[in-house]
Design an enzyme around this catalytic site. Structure first.
Site, PDB file in Angstrom:
ATOM      1  NE  ARG A 241      -4.303  -1.325   0.199  1.00  0.00           N
ATOM      2  CZ  ARG A 241      -4.509  -2.322  -0.679  1.00  0.00           C
ATOM      3  NH1 ARG A 241      -3.641  -2.576  -1.630  1.00  0.00           N
ATOM      4  NH2 ARG A 241      -5.605  -3.044  -0.609  1.00  0.00           N
ATOM      5  CG  HIS A 289      -3.995  -0.135  -6.484  1.00  0.00           C
ATOM      6  ND1 HIS A 289      -4.280   0.427  -5.259  1.00  0.00           N
ATOM      7  CD2 HIS A 289      -4.103  -1.474  -6.294  1.00  0.00           C
ATOM      8  CE1 HIS A 289      -4.541  -0.532  -4.384  1.00  0.00           C
ATOM      9  NE2 HIS A 289      -4.448  -1.700  -5.002  1.00  0.00           N
TER      10      HIS A 289
HETATM   11  P1  NDP Z   1      -1.784 -11.910   4.065  1.00  0.00           P
HETATM   12  O1  NDP Z   1      -2.580 -11.435   5.233  1.00  0.00           O
HETATM   13  O2  NDP Z   1      -2.002 -13.277   3.559  1.00  0.00           O
HETATM   14  O3  NDP Z   1      -0.237 -11.755   4.406  1.00  0.00           O
HETATM   15  C1  NDP Z   1       0.277 -10.673   5.088  1.00  0.00           C
HETATM   16  C2  NDP Z   1       1.682 -11.003   5.539  1.00  0.00           C
HETATM   17  O4  NDP Z   1       2.219  -9.837   6.178  1.00  0.00           O
HETATM   18  C3  NDP Z   1       1.738 -12.133   6.568  1.00  0.00           C
HETATM   19  O5  NDP Z   1       2.851 -12.959   6.311  1.00  0.00           O
HETATM   20  C4  NDP Z   1       1.942 -11.400   7.903  1.00  0.00           C
HETATM   21  O6  NDP Z   1       2.688 -12.113   8.860  1.00  0.00           O
HETATM   22  C5  NDP Z   1       2.767 -10.215   7.440  1.00  0.00           C
HETATM   23  N1  NDP Z   1       2.644  -9.116   8.390  1.00  0.00           N
HETATM   24  C6  NDP Z   1       1.528  -8.452   8.778  1.00  0.00           C
HETATM   25  N2  NDP Z   1       1.834  -7.510   9.698  1.00  0.00           N
HETATM   26  C7  NDP Z   1       3.174  -7.599   9.894  1.00  0.00           C
HETATM   27  C8  NDP Z   1       4.078  -6.917  10.733  1.00  0.00           C
HETATM   28  N3  NDP Z   1       3.694  -5.953  11.570  1.00  0.00           N
HETATM   29  N4  NDP Z   1       5.377  -7.281  10.691  1.00  0.00           N
HETATM   30  C9  NDP Z   1       5.798  -8.270   9.857  1.00  0.00           C
HETATM   31  N5  NDP Z   1       4.983  -8.950   9.033  1.00  0.00           N
HETATM   32  C10 NDP Z   1       3.685  -8.625   9.052  1.00  0.00           C
HETATM   33  O7  NDP Z   1      -2.019 -10.826   2.917  1.00  0.00           O
HETATM   34  P2  NDP Z   1      -1.881 -11.018   1.333  1.00  0.00           P
HETATM   35  O8  NDP Z   1      -0.586 -11.674   1.056  1.00  0.00           O
HETATM   36  O9  NDP Z   1      -3.096 -11.623   0.763  1.00  0.00           O
HETATM   37  O10 NDP Z   1      -1.864  -9.487   0.857  1.00  0.00           O
HETATM   38  C11 NDP Z   1      -0.869  -8.606   1.298  1.00  0.00           C
HETATM   39  C12 NDP Z   1      -1.177  -7.178   0.889  1.00  0.00           C
HETATM   40  O11 NDP Z   1      -0.950  -7.010  -0.504  1.00  0.00           O
HETATM   41  C13 NDP Z   1      -2.617  -6.717   1.066  1.00  0.00           C
HETATM   42  O12 NDP Z   1      -2.901  -6.389   2.416  1.00  0.00           O
HETATM   43  C14 NDP Z   1      -2.684  -5.519   0.152  1.00  0.00           C
HETATM   44  O13 NDP Z   1      -2.299  -4.352   0.857  1.00  0.00           O
HETATM   45  C15 NDP Z   1      -1.646  -5.833  -0.917  1.00  0.00           C
HETATM   46  N6  NDP Z   1      -2.276  -6.099  -2.214  1.00  0.00           N
HETATM   47  C16 NDP Z   1      -1.993  -5.244  -3.245  1.00  0.00           C
HETATM   48  C17 NDP Z   1      -2.524  -5.464  -4.485  1.00  0.00           C
HETATM   49  C18 NDP Z   1      -2.138  -4.590  -5.624  1.00  0.00           C
HETATM   50  O14 NDP Z   1      -2.700  -4.733  -6.710  1.00  0.00           O
HETATM   51  N7  NDP Z   1      -1.184  -3.700  -5.454  1.00  0.00           N
HETATM   52  C19 NDP Z   1      -3.429  -6.583  -4.759  1.00  0.00           C
HETATM   53  C20 NDP Z   1      -3.644  -7.427  -3.619  1.00  0.00           C
HETATM   54  C21 NDP Z   1      -3.094  -7.164  -2.395  1.00  0.00           C
HETATM   55  P3  NDP Z   1       2.080 -13.410   9.610  1.00  0.00           P
HETATM   56  O15 NDP Z   1       1.800 -14.404   8.519  1.00  0.00           O
HETATM   57  O16 NDP Z   1       3.164 -13.867  10.510  1.00  0.00           O
HETATM   58  O17 NDP Z   1       0.844 -12.934  10.285  1.00  0.00           O
HETATM   59  C1  OXD Z   2      -6.258  -5.703  -3.013  1.00  0.00           C
HETATM   60  C2  OXD Z   2      -5.901  -4.686  -3.973  1.00  0.00           C
HETATM   61  O1  OXD Z   2      -6.110  -5.468  -1.820  1.00  0.00           O
HETATM   62  O2  OXD Z   2      -6.385  -4.740  -5.095  1.00  0.00           O
HETATM   63  O3  OXD Z   2      -6.709  -6.779  -3.429  1.00  0.00           O
HETATM   64  O4  OXD Z   2      -5.090  -3.814  -3.676  1.00  0.00           O
END
Ligand code: NDP
Ligand code: OXD
Length: 326
Positions: A241, A289
């Site tokens: 983000r 995005h």
């Molecule tokens: P998940 O919830 O599956 O994974 C998030 C990961 O981040 C987990 O491994 C988690 O750790 C880790 N995490 C969360 N908080 C912390 C922290 N404080 N310190 C260290 N690690 C942390 O999410 P997704 O993989 O599905 O998606 C990730 C992000 O990608 C979304 O939230 C979104 O913002 C972004 N996104 C962007 C898109 C785009 O088009 N640009 C499209 C889709 C998503 P743990 O597993 O140990 O809890």
């Molecule tokens: C998502 C995105 O969070 O599109 O899926 O950013």
């Protein structure tokens, strides 16, 4: 196929209770309707802003809801996020905290992100940003090719998207490290966990990829201090983000050559202003995005399967634990 928007006021064979409210981008609304028509024809789908009788809405599938949206939805049973990220929902002041919130996990979203990450890692790894510049200057100049096994990619966030990207990069032969809250076990990927291991993770990440969710802990995490701990000349790829990145710190790091390039898909303010300095900063690659998009055709399966589970009293899948920082 074009599907007409459902009209809750017209006579319909669909049930008037248990309706699903859809708020997606306009371009994809028809694709969602079509997918639901195929998978669950008995489900009445109402397209925002047409709520119909709000108390008939039991399910909501949303992207970026307006602040007061949930106030009349007193019978809501399940709330689905259209995106993997939840920040667009969590900032909504009327969000009900007692309704299960389900995040989006679906194949097309994961595939799209894996492609975006691999594409940009290869861009920087193979020096395509340099050849791009040379082409504009009509310069014929060869640079040494580095093998992927001599390059470490560090992925912040080893969840659904980070783990899939890590696995794809491993298959290409890169050294891959990942950083998350809890330790992970992914074949060939070195796992770092928690704040205590952040610096060790950064110190080897020659290409840093951010796939974290935006939370109070991760906001602004891509800052000057973080950049100073990366190997000199590292690259940044941010598809998490915009709120993760302190843009002025990135521009300073690129201008001082502390960092060599950045691929950015997300921004603090979207759309990015035409006057934003990032557009004019060398070796910054901007996309609007689009790193990955939820595909209604595949994602509707995840929604329908949870609605069916709810109706048959089975536990829901991918429920977000809001009390645990999600
Ligand atoms: P998940 O919830 O599956 O994974 C998030 C990961 O981040 C987990 O491994 C988690 O750790 C880790 N995490 C969360 N908080 C912390 C922290 N404080 N310190 C260290 N690690 C942390 O999410 P997704 O993989 O599905 O998606 C990730 C992000 O990608 C979304 O939230 C979104 O913002 C972004 N996104 C962007 C898109 C785009 O088009 N640009 C499209 C889709 C998503 P743990 O597993 O140990 O809890
Ligand atoms: C998502 C995105 O969070 O599109 O899926 O950013």
């Amino acid at each position: 196929m074009t599907v007409a928007r459902s009209n809750p006021n017209s006579a319909s064979s669909k049930t008037r209770t248990g309706a699903l409210l859809l708020k997606s981008d306009l371009e994809r609304a028809d694709a969602w309707l079509s997918a639901f028509e195929t998978l669950m024809p008995e489900l009445e789908v109402r397209v925002w802003p047409d709520l119909g009788i709000p108390t008939e809405v039991e399910f909501a599938l949303l992207w970026d809801p307006p602040d007061a949206l949930f106030e009349p939805l007193s019978e809501l049973k399940i709330l689905f996020s259209i995106g993997a990220g939840l920040d667009h929902l969590l900032q909504c002041s009327s969000l009900p905290r007692d309704v299960p919130l389900i995040r989006m996990v679906e194949d097309a979203l994961t595939e799209g992100m894996t492609e975006y990450v691999v594409f940009n890692v290869l861009r920087f790894h193979r020096g395509m940003h340099i050849y791009d510049l040379q082409q504009r200057r009509r310069q014929w100049l060869e640079h040494t090719q580095i093998r992927p096994g001599s390059r470490t990619v560090g992925i912040m966030g080893l969840g659904e998207l980070g783990a899939a990207s890590a696995t794809a990069l491993r298959r290409l032969g890169f050294n891959v490290a990942g950083w998350s809250r809890s330790r992970k076990s992914i074949d060939g990927v070195t796992s770092y966990a928690g704040a205590a291991e952040f610096d060790a993770f950064l110190s080897q990440s020659e290409i840093l990829v951010c796939l974290l969710p935006l939370t109070s802990q991760t906001e602004g995490i891509l800052n000057a201090q973080t950049f100073s701990k990366l190997p000199s000349g590292a690259f940044l790829i941010n598809a998490g983000r915009g709120g993760h990145l302190i843009e002025r710190d990135l521009v300073a790091a690129l201008e001082s050559r502390r960092l060599s390039g950045a691929a950015l898909d997300v921004f603090a303010t979207e759309p990015l202003s035409p006057n934003d300095r990032l557009w004019r900063t060398d070796f910054v690659y901007i996309t609007p995005h689009v790193a990955s998009m939820t595909a209604p055709e595949t994602a509707a399966k995840h929604v329908v399967s949870n609605i069916k589970r709810f109706k048959s009293g089975q536990p829901l899948t991918h429920v977000v634990d809001l009390d645990n920082g999600y």
